[in-house]
Design a protein around this motif. Structure first.
Motif, PDB file in Angstrom:
ATOM      1  N   UNK A  85      42.759  17.909  62.506  1.00  9.69           N
ATOM      2  CA  UNK A  85      44.134  17.658  62.946  1.00  9.69           C
ATOM      3  C   UNK A  85      44.914  18.928  63.256  1.00  9.69           C
ATOM      4  N   UNK A  86      44.447  20.075  62.761  1.00  5.57           N
ATOM      5  CA  UNK A  86      45.188  21.323  62.988  1.00  5.57           C
ATOM      6  C   UNK A  86      44.380  22.347  63.760  1.00  5.57           C
ATOM      7  N   UNK A  87      43.125  22.048  64.021  1.00  5.54           N
ATOM      8  CA  UNK A  87      42.252  23.003  64.703  1.00  5.54           C
ATOM      9  C   UNK A  87      42.830  23.361  66.067  1.00  5.54           C
ATOM     10  N   UNK A  88      42.878  24.655  66.353  1.00  2.00           N
ATOM     11  CA  UNK A  88      43.432  25.120  67.614  1.00  2.00           C
ATOM     12  C   UNK A  88      44.927  25.367  67.581  1.00  2.00           C
TER      13      UNK A  88
ATOM     14  N   UNK B 172      48.466  10.866  50.474  1.00  5.15           N
ATOM     15  CA  UNK B 172      47.705  11.724  49.576  1.00  5.15           C
ATOM     16  C   UNK B 172      47.676  13.153  50.119  1.00  5.15           C
ATOM     17  N   UNK B 173      47.450  14.074  49.212  1.00  5.26           N
ATOM     18  CA  UNK B 173      47.309  15.470  49.619  1.00  5.26           C
ATOM     19  C   UNK B 173      46.063  15.618  50.481  1.00  5.26           C
ATOM     20  N   UNK B 174      46.169  16.395  51.546  1.00  6.95           N
ATOM     21  CA  UNK B 174      45.042  16.559  52.455  1.00  6.95           C
ATOM     22  C   UNK B 174      44.770  18.031  52.744  1.00  6.95           C
ATOM     23  N   UNK B 175      43.542  18.304  53.026  1.00  8.40           N
ATOM     24  CA  UNK B 175      43.093  19.651  53.355  1.00  8.40           C
ATOM     25  C   UNK B 175      43.640  20.072  54.714  1.00  8.40           C
ATOM     26  N   UNK B 176      44.038  21.335  54.817  1.00  7.54           N
ATOM     27  CA  UNK B 176      44.514  21.891  56.075  1.00  7.54           C
ATOM     28  C   UNK B 176      43.581  23.004  56.558  1.00  7.54           C
ATOM     29  N   UNK B 177      43.371  24.019  55.704  1.00 11.76           N
ATOM     30  CA  UNK B 177      42.555  25.164  56.112  1.00 11.76           C
ATOM     31  C   UNK B 177      42.071  25.897  54.872  1.00 11.76           C
ATOM     32  N   UNK B 178      40.984  26.653  55.033  1.00  7.33           N
ATOM     33  CA  UNK B 178      40.447  27.445  53.930  1.00  7.33           C
ATOM     34  C   UNK B 178      39.877  28.741  54.475  1.00  7.33           C
ATOM     35  N   UNK B 179      39.763  29.726  53.578  1.00 11.15           N
ATOM     36  CA  UNK B 179      39.278  31.038  53.981  1.00 11.15           C
ATOM     37  C   UNK B 179      38.440  31.629  52.859  1.00 11.15           C
ATOM     38  N   UNK B 180      37.375  32.329  53.243  1.00 11.45           N
ATOM     39  CA  UNK B 180      36.492  32.942  52.261  1.00 11.45           C
ATOM     40  C   UNK B 180      37.143  34.175  51.637  1.00 11.45           C
ATOM     41  N   UNK B 181      36.495  34.733  50.624  1.00 15.96           N
ATOM     42  CA  UNK B 181      37.058  35.865  49.884  1.00 15.96           C
ATOM     43  C   UNK B 181      37.323  37.064  50.784  1.00 15.96           C
TER      44      UNK B 181
END
Length: 122
Positions: free
Chosen positions: A63-66, A44-53
């Protein structure tokens, strides 16, 4: 309406780096939160990263932190995903997403790009 186009994917060896770009058009991009998701074959599609406006707040999957860094340049209407220390398990199609609300760690975004393939060889 916002159009998103990803670029920067490719084939890289384990331990290497790639930088993905997501170019937005159609509306004032600074009014949209953005995120990166990925989908590996059979998963399934999974979240990686997000950023505010504004770019002041960022969020990452454990799993990707750092290793991965999300950033944006609102002057260029572009969101980036810098990926370092890549692993074979990072192999997936990476999608950019945007929404006037959020950011979210779920697939709740209103607008999605077509995706760019990232393949990490061992």
């Amino acid at each position: 309406q916002v159009q998103l186009v990803e670029s920067g994917g490719g084939l890289v060896q384990a331990g290497g780096s790639l930088r993905l770009s997501c170019a937005a058009s159609g509306r004032t991009f600074s009014n949209y939160a953005a995120g990166w998701f990925r989908q590996a074959p059979g998963k399934e599609r999974e979240f990686v990263a997000a950023i505010s406006r504004s770019g002041a707040s960022t969020y990452y999957a454990d799993s990707v932190k750092g290793r991965f860094t999300i950033s944006r340049d609102n002057g260029k209407n572009t969101v980036y995903l810098q990926m370092n220390s890549l692993k074979p398990e990072d192999t997936a199609i990476y999608y950019c997403a945007a929404d006037p609300e959020g950011p979210y760690s779920r697939s709740k975004y209103s607008y999605w790009g077509q995706g760019t393939q990232v393949t990490v060889s061992s």
